[in-house]
Design a protein around this motif. Structure first.
Motif, short mmCIF file in Angstrom:
data_model
loop_
_atom_site.label_atom_id
_atom_site.label_comp_id
_atom_site.label_asym_id
_atom_site.label_seq_id
_atom_site.Cartn_x
_atom_site.Cartn_y
_atom_site.Cartn_z
N ALA A 27 -3.07 -0.65 -3.56
CA ALA A 27 -2.27 -1.90 -4.15
C ALA A 27 -1.67 -2.27 -2.87
O ALA A 27 -1.45 -1.68 -1.69
N VAL A 28 -1.38 -3.65 -3.00
CA VAL A 28 -0.56 -4.16 -1.85
C VAL A 28 0.91 -4.81 -2.42
O VAL A 28 0.87 -5.39 -3.53
N GLY A 84 -3.14 7.82 -3.53
CA GLY A 84 -3.25 6.33 -3.41
C GLY A 84 -2.77 5.62 -2.38
O GLY A 84 -2.63 6.50 -1.29
N LYS A 85 -3.01 4.46 -2.10
CA LYS A 85 -2.84 3.63 -0.89
C LYS A 85 -1.89 2.33 -1.34
O LYS A 85 -2.37 1.68 -2.18
N ARG A 131 11.45 1.57 4.99
CA ARG A 131 11.25 2.66 5.55
C ARG A 131 12.30 3.54 5.01
O ARG A 131 12.19 4.81 4.86
N GLN A 132 13.63 3.29 5.30
CA GLN A 132 14.72 3.91 4.70
C GLN A 132 14.49 4.34 3.26
O GLN A 132 14.87 5.36 2.46
N LYS A 150 1.29 2.33 4.01
CA LYS A 150 1.29 1.71 5.29
C LYS A 150 2.06 0.52 5.45
O LYS A 150 1.70 -0.55 4.75
N LEU A 151 2.92 0.35 6.13
CA LEU A 151 3.86 -0.52 6.48
C LEU A 151 3.32 -1.46 7.73
O LEU A 151 3.24 -0.87 8.73
N ILE A 152 3.06 -2.71 7.46
CA ILE A 152 2.46 -3.51 8.35
C ILE A 152 3.35 -4.72 8.59
O ILE A 152 3.94 -5.62 7.85
#
Length: 190
Positions: free
Chosen positions: A25-26, A47-48, A63-64, A77-79
């Motif tokens: 998912a996005v 999953g991703k 992130r926190q 994945k934080l972009i």
């Protein structure tokens, strides 16, 4: 019970109906991480989730939030990049996506999503969407630039091939026109 009168929560409901463990998912606009966390919980450890934002504050807040919930792991994945560049990072199908447009709550309200980047991001996301997958777009027309972006997104959605996509638009009739609304786009099955 779902809160049918909160646009973002309604978007979460639409995605929770279809996302399963192991899916991809996005989050096209990670903001403070609420949507990213919801997606990470739905897709599970196998999953991703790919979450996009251009602001360092959004990445740190997300992130926190993920760390506090115990899901800051390889599934997310934080972009730090604009959502219009989604295809630089994802080359496989996804089952769900959410874009919560506007500005970062608690951040600089002059940094907003804009049609010039949001429209290509939506188009790329729809290309990546698997059959039966859903894209939820939460629209906020109440800030400067928000109405123009809403109109551009709705124009794009209204022109999608009805044999390939189902599009649902939700707005509350007894709220001002500046109130948030939701677009749900579902890709037709095979």
């Amino acid at each position: 019970m779902i809160n049918w009168f909160t646009a973002a929560k309604l978007g979460h409901h639409f995605l929770s109906e279809i996302l399963q463990k192991g899916h991809s998912a996005v989050d096209g606009t990670m903001g403070n991480g609420h949507d990213t966390l919801m997606l990470a919980q739905l897709v599970g450890p196998q999953g991703k989730v790919y979450a996009f934002d251009i602001q360092d504050q959004a990445l740190e807040n997300t992130r926190q939030r993920l760390a506090s919930a115990g899901v800051l792991d390889e599934r997310v994945k934080l972009i730090r990049d604009g959502h219009q560049n989604i295809k630089k990072y994802i080359d496989h199908s996804i089952q769900g996506a959410i874009f919560n447009l506007g500005y970062l709550p608690g951040g600089n309200h002059e940094i907003i999503t804009q049609g010039s980047t949001t429209l290509p991001a939506i188009e790329h996301t729809l290309e990546l969407l698997a059959a039966g997958g859903r894209l939820v777009i939460v629209l906020y027309p109440g800030h400067p630039g928000g109405q123009e972006e809403k109109e551009a997104v709705e124009a794009l959605a209204s022109q999608l091939d009805s044999l390939k996509f189902k599009v649902l638009k939700l707005n509350l009739l007894n709220r001002p026109p500046s109130a948030p609304g939701v677009l749900l786009i579902e890709k037709a099955g095979d």
